[in-house]
Design a protein around this motif. Structure first.
Motif, PDB file in Angstrom:
ATOM      1  N   PHE A 190      41.855  50.914  46.884  1.00 55.12           N
ATOM      2  CA  PHE A 190      42.255  49.596  46.405  1.00 55.12           C
ATOM      3  C   PHE A 190      43.715  49.585  45.946  1.00 55.12           C
ATOM      4  CE2 PHE A 190      37.596  48.920  45.894  1.00 55.12           C
ATOM      5  CZ  PHE A 190      37.502  47.878  46.812  1.00 55.12           C
ATOM      6  N   GLY A 191      44.206  50.685  45.413  1.00 60.36           N
ATOM      7  CA  GLY A 191      45.609  50.774  45.041  1.00 60.36           C
ATOM      8  C   GLY A 191      46.518  50.706  46.252  1.00 60.36           C
ATOM      9  N   ASN A 213      38.034  39.299  36.263  1.00 58.70           N
ATOM     10  CA  ASN A 213      37.938  40.682  35.776  1.00 58.70           C
ATOM     11  C   ASN A 213      37.204  40.747  34.449  1.00 58.70           C
ATOM     12  OD1 ASN A 213      39.223  41.697  38.005  1.00 58.70           O
ATOM     13  ND2 ASN A 213      41.229  41.765  37.040  1.00 58.70           N
ATOM     14  N   ASN A 269      42.368  35.566  38.234  1.00 60.89           N
ATOM     15  CA  ASN A 269      41.986  36.973  38.406  1.00 60.89           C
ATOM     16  C   ASN A 269      41.624  37.612  37.071  1.00 60.89           C
ATOM     17  OD1 ASN A 269      42.274  36.988  41.153  1.00 60.89           O
ATOM     18  ND2 ASN A 269      44.352  37.779  41.122  1.00 60.89           N
ATOM     19  N   ARG A 322      45.784  49.275  49.134  1.00 67.04           N
ATOM     20  CA  ARG A 322      45.714  47.902  49.646  1.00 67.04           C
ATOM     21  C   ARG A 322      46.599  46.968  48.838  1.00 67.04           C
ATOM     22  NH1 ARG A 322      40.148  45.225  50.447  1.00 67.04           N
ATOM     23  NH2 ARG A 322      41.565  43.509  50.706  1.00 67.04           N
ATOM     24  N   ARG A 323      46.529  47.085  47.523  1.00 63.75           N
ATOM     25  CA  ARG A 323      47.336  46.210  46.671  1.00 63.75           C
ATOM     26  C   ARG A 323      48.824  46.486  46.868  1.00 63.75           C
ATOM     27  NH1 ARG A 323      46.370  44.034  40.829  1.00 63.75           N
ATOM     28  NH2 ARG A 323      48.456  43.326  40.346  1.00 63.75           N
ATOM     29  N   ARG A 344      49.978  44.964  50.115  1.00 61.70           N
ATOM     30  CA  ARG A 344      50.068  43.510  50.013  1.00 61.70           C
ATOM     31  C   ARG A 344      51.315  43.106  49.222  1.00 61.70           C
ATOM     32  NH1 ARG A 344      45.284  42.116  47.653  1.00 61.70           N
ATOM     33  NH2 ARG A 344      46.244  42.129  45.614  1.00 61.70           N
ATOM     34  N   GLN A 345      51.576  43.790  48.121  1.00 60.02           N
ATOM     35  CA  GLN A 345      52.764  43.482  47.325  1.00 60.02           C
ATOM     36  C   GLN A 345      54.034  43.780  48.121  1.00 60.02           C
ATOM     37  OE1 GLN A 345      52.174  45.725  43.741  1.00 60.02           O
ATOM     38  NE2 GLN A 345      51.044  44.063  42.742  1.00 60.02           N
TER      39      GLN A 345
END
Length: 136
Positions: free
Chosen positions: A88-89, A8, A4, A91-92, A95-96
Motif C-alpha cells: 500500500f505504501g 480511517n 479519508n 501504491r500511494r 499515485r503521489q
C-alpha cells in the motif's frame, strides 16, 4: 474533517469494537478456554462427533510448546502486515508521484498548477481531425 480521515477513524473504531465487544459481553465465558482458535474448536467438535477419528495428515512441524506456536503465529502475522503495508505504501507513493508529475508538466514545462500536457495515447479534443500522432 476530510473524508479519508473519517473513514480511517470509523475503521479504527470498528476494529476496536471487534476486540472489546466479546470481552464486555462475556462471550465464551461458558467454555474452558474461551478464545481458542478455529483449529481447536474443530478438533473438539470432531472428537465429540466421532471419538475414533484418525486425521488423514499430520503437521510437518509440531512446536514443542504453545508459547512457541503463538510466537510463530505472531511472526507470521507481522510478516503479512509488513508485506501489506509495503504494497500500500508503494501504491500511494506511485499515485503521489503521478499527481506531482501531472501538476508539474505545463505547456512550457514551467509547472503551472492544474495544467496538463496530453500524453501519447490521449484523445484529441472534439472537432479535431488529427490522428494519434497529430497527422491529418
Amino acid at each position: 474533517m476530510k473524508r479519508n480521515t473519517r473513514i480511517n477513524a470509523l475503521l479504527l473504531l470498528a476494529v476496536a469494537a471487534l476486540a472489546v465487544i466479546p470481552l464486555v459481553f462475556g462471550l465464551g465465558d461458558h467454555k474452558e478456554e474461551p478464545f481458542t482458535g478455529a483449529d481447536a474448536e474443530a478438533e473438539t467438535a470432531i472428537t465429540e462427533i466421532d471419538p475414533d477419528y484418525e486425521p488423514w495428515f499430520s503437521p510437518l512441524y509440531e512446536p514443542p510448546s504453545g508459547e512457541i506456536e503463538s510466537a510463530l503465529f505472531a511472526l507470521q502475522a507481522a510478516l503479512g502486515a509488513g508485506v501489506l503495508a509495503y504494497y500500500f505504501g508503494i501504491r500511494r507513493g506511485r499515485r503521489q508521484g503521478e499527481e506531482r508529475a501531472l501538476r508539474g508538466a505545463g505547456p512550457t514545462g514551467a509547472g503551472t498548477p492544474g495544467a496538463r500536457t496530453p500524453a501519447a495515447g490521449d484523445a484529441e479534443p472534439s472537432g479535431s481531425a488529427a490522428g494519434p500522432a497529430g497527422q491529418v
